[in-house]
Write a protein that holds these residues in place. Structure first.
Motif, short mmCIF file in Angstrom:
data_model
loop_
_atom_site.label_atom_id
_atom_site.label_comp_id
_atom_site.label_asym_id
_atom_site.label_seq_id
_atom_site.Cartn_x
_atom_site.Cartn_y
_atom_site.Cartn_z
N PRO A 155 28.04 34.25 39.23
CA PRO A 155 26.91 33.58 38.64
C PRO A 155 25.88 33.80 37.33
O PRO A 155 24.79 33.12 37.17
CB PRO A 155 26.15 32.83 39.49
N LYS A 156 26.11 35.17 37.23
CA LYS A 156 25.33 36.16 36.00
C LYS A 156 25.78 36.38 34.99
O LYS A 156 25.52 35.87 33.88
CB LYS A 156 24.41 36.69 37.20
N SER A 157 26.51 37.06 34.94
CA SER A 157 27.87 37.50 33.78
C SER A 157 28.25 36.18 33.68
O SER A 157 29.48 36.17 32.31
CB SER A 157 28.43 38.47 34.46
N LEU A 158 28.81 35.17 34.55
CA LEU A 158 29.94 33.95 33.84
C LEU A 158 31.42 34.40 33.73
O LEU A 158 32.01 33.83 33.27
CB LEU A 158 29.01 33.41 32.73
N LYS A 159 31.59 36.33 34.02
CA LYS A 159 32.67 36.80 34.33
C LYS A 159 33.57 35.88 35.12
O LYS A 159 33.31 35.58 35.97
CB LYS A 159 32.56 38.15 34.37
N THR A 160 34.92 35.54 34.83
CA THR A 160 36.38 34.61 35.38
C THR A 160 37.52 35.88 35.55
O THR A 160 36.95 36.60 34.80
CB THR A 160 36.39 33.79 35.51
N GLN A 161 37.86 35.55 36.80
CA GLN A 161 38.95 36.33 37.15
C GLN A 161 39.82 34.85 38.12
O GLN A 161 39.57 34.21 38.75
CB GLN A 161 38.63 37.23 38.45
N SER A 162 41.22 34.90 37.42
CA SER A 162 42.09 34.22 38.09
C SER A 162 42.39 34.81 38.75
O SER A 162 42.83 36.15 39.67
CB SER A 162 43.43 34.11 36.84
N LEU A 163 42.87 34.34 40.29
CA LEU A 163 43.47 34.14 41.74
C LEU A 163 44.82 34.18 41.98
O LEU A 163 45.47 35.23 42.57
CB LEU A 163 41.85 33.90 42.35
#
Length: 281
Positions: free
Chosen positions: A207-215
């Motif tokens: 929620p802070k860095s907005l970094k995403t990862q595909s699971l």
């Protein structure tokens, strides 16, 4: 103005009465090593109409869900072990959807009024309410922490937004997402379904860095899932339930056809991981 109000009323009627006939089921979830079993399915709603969107209370002793009462939906609370159900709300001007326990011991829920107004409200356990987010049309939401929610916000283009309920601030962080939003156990992050890719993908976001990862890619045509306390994902497809463990693939763990279930939608697991609730047709 009369035409505008009539249009809103028509829209509200379509939203309320176009809902499918669904029931809420509770099952035992047992783990033996790397295997999971589901058994003892109980229809806890057993009620004509739209009974859906179950969520366990943090202590695991009860669960809340949307229940049809006199042609509209109210927030109901079911107490495990006692087979007791109480109706928390009695909203004459609208219906409640997606009731969710808040970090402060209350309930947040979408209310769709007969005027067409749709807002996110906060409710105490006596059914008294106040507006929680007053300037966004929210369809689905999940709590990230004590102040922030991640929400599916309706508009000309639907968006995923992180909203601070204390400050009243909101930030668009994605578009074209699914309705299933969840806090990830043991993490600051949350997960969502990205529908901008093919196949659809369950992703995590901080929620802070907005970094995403595909699971993991979703099961074809499915978008409803939940997390277990130990970090696995359970997803439904038709009458079947599947489990995903990190670095693995989907594995079927149950087929509920014998229970008269043909289509599983909403899914949630109790805080201790021993119970699973679903909404299904």
């Amino acid at each position: 103005m009369k035409t505008f109000i009539s249009t809103l009323l028509l829209f509200a009627s379509i939203c309320i009465f176009a809902q499918p006939e669904t029931e809420v089921y509770l099952l035992d979830l047992e783990r033996s090593g790397n295997d999971f079993k589901l058994k003892n399915a109980i229809n806890i709603s057993a009620n004509p109409g739209y009974d859906n969107q179950p969520a366990f209370w943090p202590d695991g002793k009860s669960m809340i869900y949307s229940r049809t009462v006199k042609d509209q939906t109210e927030i109901a609370r079911y107490f495990l072990g006692s087979d007791k159900t109480e109706i928390i709300t009695n909203t004459l001007q609208g219906s409640e959807y997606s009731p969710t326990p808040t970090p402060g011991g209350k309930i947040s829920s979408i209310r769709l009024d007969t005027t067409g107004l749709q807002l996110l409200y906060s409710y105490n356990l006596k059914g008294q309410s106040k507006v929680l987010v007053n300037d966004l049309v929210i369809g689905y939401h999940a709590w990230i922490n004590k102040e922030d929610i991640v929400a599916f916000v309706l508009g000309d283009t639907s968006t995923m937004q992180i909203i601070n309920t204390k400050k009243g601030t909101a930030k668009i962080v994605a578009k074209n997402i699914g309705r299933s939003l969840h806090k990830i156990p043991g993490s600051e992050g949350f997960s969502y379904v990205d529908k901008s890719v093919n196949p659809w993908m369950i992703k995590s976001m901080h929620p802070k860095s907005l970094k995403t990862q595909s699971l993991i890619a979703t099961l074809e045509g499915s978008e409803d899932y939940c997390w277990t306390p130990n970090g696995f994902i359970i997803m439904g497809s038709g009458s079947k339930l599947y489990l995903w463990k990190r670095s693995g693939d989907w594995k079927e763990i149950a087929d509920l056809t014998s229970e008269g279930i043909s289509r599983i939608t909403r899914i949630t697991v109790s805080p201790d991981g021993t119970k699973l609730a679903i909404a299904a047709e």
